[in-house]
Write a protein that holds these residues in place. Sequence first.
Motif, PDB file in Angstrom:
ATOM      1  N   ALA A 102       7.305   4.790 -18.498  1.00  0.00           N
ATOM      2  CA  ALA A 102       6.902   6.124 -18.044  1.00  0.00           C
ATOM      3  C   ALA A 102       6.375   6.085 -16.615  1.00  0.00           C
ATOM      4  O   ALA A 102       6.630   6.995 -15.819  1.00  0.00           O
ATOM      5  N   GLU A 103       5.626   5.035 -16.279  1.00  0.00           N
ATOM      6  CA  GLU A 103       5.111   4.896 -14.907  1.00  0.00           C
ATOM      7  C   GLU A 103       6.255   4.780 -13.901  1.00  0.00           C
ATOM      8  O   GLU A 103       6.111   5.191 -12.748  1.00  0.00           O
ATOM      9  N   LYS A 104       7.373   4.222 -14.338  1.00  0.00           N
ATOM     10  CA  LYS A 104       8.536   4.067 -13.457  1.00  0.00           C
ATOM     11  C   LYS A 104       9.454   5.289 -13.486  1.00  0.00           C
ATOM     12  O   LYS A 104      10.499   5.302 -12.831  1.00  0.00           O
ATOM     13  N   GLY A 105       9.075   6.311 -14.251  1.00  0.00           N
ATOM     14  CA  GLY A 105       9.849   7.538 -14.281  1.00  0.00           C
ATOM     15  C   GLY A 105      10.872   7.633 -15.387  1.00  0.00           C
ATOM     16  O   GLY A 105      11.655   8.595 -15.424  1.00  0.00           O
ATOM     17  N   TYR A 106      10.875   6.681 -16.309  1.00  0.00           N
ATOM     18  CA  TYR A 106      11.849   6.698 -17.401  1.00  0.00           C
ATOM     19  C   TYR A 106      11.339   7.510 -18.597  1.00  0.00           C
ATOM     20  O   TYR A 106      10.139   7.794 -18.711  1.00  0.00           O
ATOM     21  N   LYS A 107      12.276   7.824 -19.477  1.00  0.00           N
ATOM     22  CA  LYS A 107      11.937   8.399 -20.773  1.00  0.00           C
ATOM     23  C   LYS A 107      11.916   7.262 -21.783  1.00  0.00           C
ATOM     24  O   LYS A 107      12.845   6.451 -21.837  1.00  0.00           O
ATOM     25  N   ALA A 108      10.860   7.207 -22.597  1.00  0.00           N
ATOM     26  CA  ALA A 108      10.725   6.129 -23.566  1.00  0.00           C
ATOM     27  C   ALA A 108      10.339   6.685 -24.933  1.00  0.00           C
ATOM     28  O   ALA A 108       9.681   7.727 -25.036  1.00  0.00           O
ATOM     29  N   ILE A 109      10.754   5.962 -25.971  1.00  0.00           N
ATOM     30  CA  ILE A 109      10.389   6.276 -27.349  1.00  0.00           C
ATOM     31  C   ILE A 109       9.889   4.990 -27.982  1.00  0.00           C
ATOM     32  O   ILE A 109      10.586   3.965 -27.923  1.00  0.00           O
ATOM     33  N   THR A 110       8.704   5.014 -28.540  1.00  0.00           N
ATOM     34  CA  THR A 110       8.163   3.803 -29.133  1.00  0.00           C
ATOM     35  C   THR A 110       7.679   4.073 -30.556  1.00  0.00           C
ATOM     36  O   THR A 110       7.322   5.201 -30.895  1.00  0.00           O
ATOM     37  N   PHE A 111       7.681   3.017 -31.368  1.00  0.00           N
ATOM     38  CA  PHE A 111       7.289   3.128 -32.771  1.00  0.00           C
ATOM     39  C   PHE A 111       6.215   2.088 -33.087  1.00  0.00           C
ATOM     40  O   PHE A 111       6.214   0.983 -32.545  1.00  0.00           O
ATOM     41  N   ASP A 112       5.343   2.442 -33.985  1.00  0.00           N
ATOM     42  CA  ASP A 112       4.410   1.461 -34.533  1.00  0.00           C
ATOM     43  C   ASP A 112       3.962   1.924 -35.914  1.00  0.00           C
ATOM     44  O   ASP A 112       4.020   3.135 -36.220  1.00  0.00           O
ATOM     45  N   ILE A 113       3.508   0.984 -36.714  1.00  0.00           N
ATOM     46  CA  ILE A 113       3.096   1.302 -38.077  1.00  0.00           C
ATOM     47  C   ILE A 113       1.583   1.520 -38.173  1.00  0.00           C
ATOM     48  O   ILE A 113       1.072   2.013 -39.173  1.00  0.00           O
ATOM     49  N   ASN A 114       0.879   1.169 -37.101  1.00  0.00           N
ATOM     50  CA  ASN A 114      -0.581   1.237 -37.097  1.00  0.00           C
ATOM     51  C   ASN A 114      -1.051   2.554 -36.467  1.00  0.00           C
ATOM     52  O   ASN A 114      -0.808   2.799 -35.280  1.00  0.00           O
ATOM     53  N   ASN A 152       7.311   9.137 -25.919  1.00  0.00           N
ATOM     54  CA  ASN A 152       7.068   9.717 -27.237  1.00  0.00           C
ATOM     55  C   ASN A 152       6.744   8.576 -28.198  1.00  0.00           C
ATOM     56  O   ASN A 152       7.572   7.682 -28.401  1.00  0.00           O
ATOM     57  N   ILE A 153       5.551   8.595 -28.770  1.00  0.00           N
ATOM     58  CA  ILE A 153       5.102   7.509 -29.635  1.00  0.00           C
ATOM     59  C   ILE A 153       5.062   8.004 -31.076  1.00  0.00           C
ATOM     60  O   ILE A 153       4.384   8.978 -31.394  1.00  0.00           O
ATOM     61  N   ILE A 154       5.819   7.320 -31.934  1.00  0.00           N
ATOM     62  CA  ILE A 154       6.027   7.774 -33.305  1.00  0.00           C
ATOM     63  C   ILE A 154       5.508   6.740 -34.299  1.00  0.00           C
ATOM     64  O   ILE A 154       5.733   5.543 -34.122  1.00  0.00           O
ATOM     65  N   GLU A 155       4.828   7.212 -35.350  1.00  0.00           N
ATOM     66  CA  GLU A 155       4.392   6.305 -36.411  1.00  0.00           C
ATOM     67  C   GLU A 155       5.589   6.025 -37.312  1.00  0.00           C
ATOM     68  O   GLU A 155       6.108   6.930 -37.975  1.00  0.00           O
ATOM     69  N   MET A 156       6.039   4.778 -37.321  1.00  0.00           N
ATOM     70  CA  MET A 156       7.278   4.436 -38.018  1.00  0.00           C
ATOM     71  C   MET A 156       7.303   2.952 -38.337  1.00  0.00           C
ATOM     72  O   MET A 156       6.934   2.126 -37.509  1.00  0.00           O
ATOM     73  N   ASP A 157       7.745   2.612 -39.538  1.00  0.00           N
ATOM     74  CA  ASP A 157       7.978   1.233 -39.937  1.00  0.00           C
ATOM     75  C   ASP A 157       9.223   0.735 -39.204  1.00  0.00           C
ATOM     76  O   ASP A 157      10.297   1.337 -39.303  1.00  0.00           O
ATOM     77  N   ALA A 158       9.100  -0.372 -38.476  1.00  0.00           N
ATOM     78  CA  ALA A 158      10.215  -0.892 -37.681  1.00  0.00           C
ATOM     79  C   ALA A 158      11.391  -1.324 -38.541  1.00  0.00           C
ATOM     80  O   ALA A 158      12.506  -1.495 -38.033  1.00  0.00           O
ATOM     81  N   CYS A 159      11.172  -1.517 -39.839  1.00  0.00           N
ATOM     82  CA  CYS A 159      12.260  -1.889 -40.748  1.00  0.00           C
ATOM     83  C   CYS A 159      12.979  -0.672 -41.323  1.00  0.00           C
ATOM     84  O   CYS A 159      13.948  -0.818 -42.075  1.00  0.00           O
ATOM     85  N   LYS A 160      12.505   0.527 -40.985  1.00  0.00           N
ATOM     86  CA  LYS A 160      13.065   1.741 -41.570  1.00  0.00           C
ATOM     87  C   LYS A 160      13.425   2.780 -40.505  1.00  0.00           C
ATOM     88  O   LYS A 160      13.343   3.976 -40.733  1.00  0.00           O
ATOM     89  N   GLU A 187      -3.814  -3.794 -46.504  1.00  0.00           N
ATOM     90  CA  GLU A 187      -2.623  -3.006 -46.801  1.00  0.00           C
ATOM     91  C   GLU A 187      -1.777  -2.806 -45.540  1.00  0.00           C
ATOM     92  O   GLU A 187      -0.546  -2.905 -45.572  1.00  0.00           O
ATOM     93  N   LEU A 188      -2.451  -2.532 -44.438  1.00  0.00           N
ATOM     94  CA  LEU A 188      -1.738  -2.309 -43.184  1.00  0.00           C
ATOM     95  C   LEU A 188      -1.088  -3.598 -42.707  1.00  0.00           C
ATOM     96  O   LEU A 188       0.052  -3.599 -42.226  1.00  0.00           O
ATOM     97  N   ASP A 189      -1.797  -4.713 -42.851  1.00  0.00           N
ATOM     98  CA  ASP A 189      -1.246  -5.998 -42.441  1.00  0.00           C
ATOM     99  C   ASP A 189      -0.038  -6.367 -43.296  1.00  0.00           C
ATOM    100  O   ASP A 189       0.929  -6.946 -42.809  1.00  0.00           O
ATOM    101  N   TRP A 190      -0.080  -6.049 -44.576  1.00  0.00           N
ATOM    102  CA  TRP A 190       1.041  -6.334 -45.461  1.00  0.00           C
ATOM    103  C   TRP A 190       2.272  -5.530 -45.067  1.00  0.00           C
ATOM    104  O   TRP A 190       3.408  -5.990 -45.183  1.00  0.00           O
ATOM    105  N   SER A 191       2.066  -4.328 -44.568  1.00  0.00           N
ATOM    106  CA  SER A 191       3.177  -3.460 -44.176  1.00  0.00           C
ATOM    107  C   SER A 191       3.822  -3.889 -42.870  1.00  0.00           C
ATOM    108  O   SER A 191       4.979  -3.559 -42.597  1.00  0.00           O
ATOM    109  N   ALA A 192       3.070  -4.614 -42.048  1.00  0.00           N
ATOM    110  CA  ALA A 192       3.573  -5.018 -40.736  1.00  0.00           C
ATOM    111  C   ALA A 192       4.430  -6.275 -40.827  1.00  0.00           C
ATOM    112  O   ALA A 192       4.258  -7.091 -41.726  1.00  0.00           O
ATOM    113  N   VAL A 193       5.348  -6.441 -39.895  1.00  0.00           N
ATOM    114  CA  VAL A 193       6.155  -7.657 -39.829  1.00  0.00           C
ATOM    115  C   VAL A 193       5.247  -8.830 -39.487  1.00  0.00           C
ATOM    116  O   VAL A 193       4.505  -8.793 -38.506  1.00  0.00           O
TER     117      VAL A 193
END
Length: 408
Positions: free
Chosen positions: A64-76, A219-227, A273-279
């Motif tokens: 984003a600092e470089k002017g791009y559009k980005a989409i990121t995911f995390d489960i936490n 855009n930051i989305i709550e999402m399991d990286a395996c799904k 529980e959160l740690d178990w869900s993470a890779v």
Amino acid sequence: MLTTAKQKSEYTFKANRNLGRHGWLRLTPAYSVKLVEKLLICLEKDAIIADPFSGTATTGLVAAEKGYKAITFDINPFLIWLGKVKCENYSENYLADIRLQVQKALAEYKAIIQQENWVPQIFNIERWWSRQTLQVLAALRVALVEQFGEPIENSSCGLIWVAFCRLVIETSSAAFNHVSMSFNDKVTHFEIEYIEELFLNILNFILKTAENKILGNTNIIEMDACKISKLSNIKVNTIITSPPYPNRISYIRELRPYMYWTKFLNEAKQAGELDWSAVGGTWGIATSRLLSWELLENNLPEEIFSTVEKIRLSDGKNAQLLSIYVLKYFHDMHLHLSSLKSILQDKAELHYIVGNSTFFGNMVDTATLLSASMRLLGYSDIQSEIIRKRNCNKALYEYCVSAKWSSS
């Protein structure tokens, strides 16, 4: 090649601390800003970048600092919150209002220091903070809530709570002399004047660096990286990410103080529980579940099973448990790489920053094993490059595994 690799501090989280927003909150899992910048150099300006393991939002923020559009995911959810705070633009009036509200909080909190104010239910909390320091932190938190609301309920006031999180860790007995963290021998008592001055210095740094405008957006989305395949309306052409390494280090452990004080965690079971869900997560209940865990995907590269079997047959303590841990890690990463294909444009490029590890003398060659999964799943032009040496005494390295995806 291995003998000439160097420990490059500029490619670690340590170098990030002096790079504006990237230095707001210290977290070991953060990876190199400079490395992301290097990977972005050859991209077209209309490239859409994704990071399926967003973590502290390094990729999203740099893009984003470089002017791009980005989409990121995390489960936490805490990391989702933190990433959004870091990637937001803030007006001059908004930053000025924060300063005024903080002054009101500082004028009021001293009157309630001796009261029984809320503190998080962290086990053996006085190992982290002295009783006197806890009283000051708890009272200050109450006053800040009066002005800004709870962080978990009001994300628009995130800057103040990032500053409070940093205050919490800098007044704790946490010692950052290991990969994650340990504790100093003695818990330090801080005077109220020192805590207040430290808080203001931290806040001034955050507000000053928040003045810099971000050209792109993330855009930051709550999402399991395996799904990720559940997403149907997203297409990207570049992946830049750094997933957890297979080293059995719980990322939740370092996040816990922040998550408890911001009420993203209320009890230890939630962290497990959160740690178990993470890779790659193993902490508390996550570890105890490994022995009963079962494969969802049997069609994995033979190299993975071979590595796991060597660990299982070693004479190390808990070799069976740790062999399952390694299998689960690469099983989950295989599911992730399979799921990822659903959001990739034709000719998309992938860049994964990963680290190898050892178990009882058996090398877990992460770059080779992930490359094998990529190959099995139909990715092409797979290459692996050593970035740096991670440890001066062991053969531990950081790699960039790159590949391409073709939908045809």
